[in-house]
Structures are given as C-alpha cells and as structure tokens.
Design a protein around this motif. Structure first.
Motif, mmCIF file in Angstrom:
data_model
loop_
_atom_site.group_PDB
_atom_site.id
_atom_site.type_symbol
_atom_site.label_atom_id
_atom_site.label_comp_id
_atom_site.label_asym_id
_atom_site.label_seq_id
_atom_site.Cartn_x
_atom_site.Cartn_y
_atom_site.Cartn_z
ATOM 1 N N ARG A 179 16.647 -16.586 -110.933
ATOM 2 C CA ARG A 179 16.333 -18.003 -111.188
ATOM 3 C C ARG A 179 14.932 -18.400 -110.731
ATOM 4 N NH1 ARG A 179 19.510 -22.400 -109.951
ATOM 5 N NH2 ARG A 179 17.610 -23.558 -109.874
ATOM 6 N N ASP A 180 14.240 -17.500 -110.025
ATOM 7 C CA ASP A 180 12.869 -17.772 -109.587
ATOM 8 C C ASP A 180 11.830 -17.185 -110.536
ATOM 9 O OD1 ASP A 180 13.743 -19.112 -107.267
ATOM 10 O OD2 ASP A 180 14.033 -17.191 -106.252
ATOM 11 N N ALA A 181 12.254 -16.568 -111.609
ATOM 12 C CA ALA A 181 11.346 -15.905 -112.558
ATOM 13 C C ALA A 181 11.138 -16.744 -113.812
ATOM 14 C CB ALA A 181 11.900 -14.536 -112.938
ATOM 15 N N HIS A 182 10.096 -16.414 -114.534
ATOM 16 C CA HIS A 182 9.827 -17.025 -115.832
ATOM 17 C C HIS A 182 10.302 -16.062 -116.912
ATOM 18 C CE1 HIS A 182 6.989 -18.022 -119.260
ATOM 19 N NE2 HIS A 182 7.823 -19.027 -119.178
ATOM 20 N N TYR A 183 11.098 -16.561 -117.837
ATOM 21 C CA TYR A 183 11.581 -15.786 -118.971
ATOM 22 C C TYR A 183 10.982 -16.401 -120.235
ATOM 23 C CZ TYR A 183 15.044 -13.550 -115.976
ATOM 24 O OH TYR A 183 15.658 -12.823 -114.993
ATOM 25 N N HIS A 184 10.238 -15.592 -120.984
ATOM 26 C CA HIS A 184 9.644 -16.050 -122.236
ATOM 27 C C HIS A 184 10.173 -15.169 -123.352
ATOM 28 C CE1 HIS A 184 6.839 -18.059 -124.844
ATOM 29 N NE2 HIS A 184 6.377 -16.894 -125.266
ATOM 30 N N ALA A 243 9.931 -26.336 -121.114
ATOM 31 C CA ALA A 243 10.907 -25.256 -121.031
ATOM 32 C C ALA A 243 12.161 -25.591 -121.825
ATOM 33 C CB ALA A 243 11.260 -24.990 -119.575
ATOM 34 N N MET A 244 12.725 -24.578 -122.464
ATOM 35 C CA MET A 244 14.028 -24.745 -123.110
ATOM 36 C C MET A 244 15.108 -24.896 -122.050
ATOM 37 S SD MET A 244 14.080 -24.671 -126.516
ATOM 38 C CE MET A 244 15.730 -24.221 -126.993
ATOM 39 N N LEU A 245 14.850 -24.297 -120.901
ATOM 40 C CA LEU A 245 15.789 -24.364 -119.792
ATOM 41 C C LEU A 245 14.983 -24.290 -118.513
ATOM 42 C CD1 LEU A 245 18.897 -24.352 -119.300
ATOM 43 C CD2 LEU A 245 18.725 -21.872 -119.115
ATOM 44 N N GLY A 246 15.236 -25.202 -117.595
ATOM 45 C CA GLY A 246 14.496 -25.225 -116.345
ATOM 46 C C GLY A 246 15.240 -26.032 -115.301
ATOM 47 N N GLY A 247 14.641 -26.121 -114.132
ATOM 48 C CA GLY A 247 15.219 -26.925 -113.061
ATOM 49 C C GLY A 247 16.582 -26.430 -112.630
#
Length: 118
Positions: free
Chosen positions: A97-102, A50-54
């Motif tokens: 913040r609980d979703a996946h963004y692509h 991920a470019m951004l996670g956690g």
C-alpha cells in the motif's frame, strides 16, 4: 510519485493518446466483483488523479476494464460484430500500500499490451 493506482491508454494504431476511453475499476474479493470507480481518459489518454488512492488503496486483487470497442467505434473504425476486442480486462494484485502502481494500456483494434509502469 505517491502511492496509489494510475493508468493511461495509448492508441498505437493511430499513434496518439486514446481520449475518451471508459475505464471501470473493480475490487475482487470472496468471489465477488465490486465496482469502485468509472472514469474516462482525457486528451492525453490519462485519468486525472489516481484511480485508487488514500484509504481505499489497500492490498488485494483488482481489475481495470478498458472499453476499447466503444473507443474505436467512436473514432469511426470498422469493427466486426462482435468486435475482436470490445472490453479489455486487466487483473492484477496490489501487495504494497506504500507503492505506486501504474497500469498503462497500449491498444489497437486487433491487440493490446500492458505492463506495470512507473
């Protein structure tokens, strides 16, 4: 897919993944732009992980800057100076913040397309 921000780049002019594209990720807040991460795409046109996670993956406004002029020059494309497209900024909001963004990017020396992928 787990929560976080991912991206990939496809070269529609060459019909292939865009390998080696530099991507900068910024967070925009209070009129300031903060660089969070710089990555390069792999042979599949993807950034590993991920470019951004956690804990860093929080609601807000972000911008991915894709350095497409550098990519096309590296492939030997003849670009005008200045190039029609050199850096492609994609500004977007993360609200969950609980979703996946692509955020995929389809590129050519003369145009691009993006959307929220899955």
């Amino acid at each position: 897919m787990s929560a976080g921000l991912t991206t990939h780049v496809l070269d529609i002019s060459g019909g292939c993944p865009a390998s080696g594209v530099r991507i900068d990720l910024f967070r925009l807040q209070d009129g300031k732009s903060t660089l969070l991460r710089t990555e390069r795409t792999n042979a599949d046109g993807r950034v590993l992980g991920a470019m951004l996670g956690g804990e860093e993956f929080t609601p807000g406004v972000y911008e991915l800057v894709f350095h497409v002029g550098e990519y096309f020059r590296g492939r030997g494309a003849e670009l005008a100076e200045p190039a029609f497209l050199d850096e492609v900024p994609v500004r977007f909001g993360i609200s969950n913040r609980d979703a996946h963004y692509h955020v995929p990017l389809l590129i050519a020396p003369w145009g691009y397309n993006t959307y929220r992928g899955s």
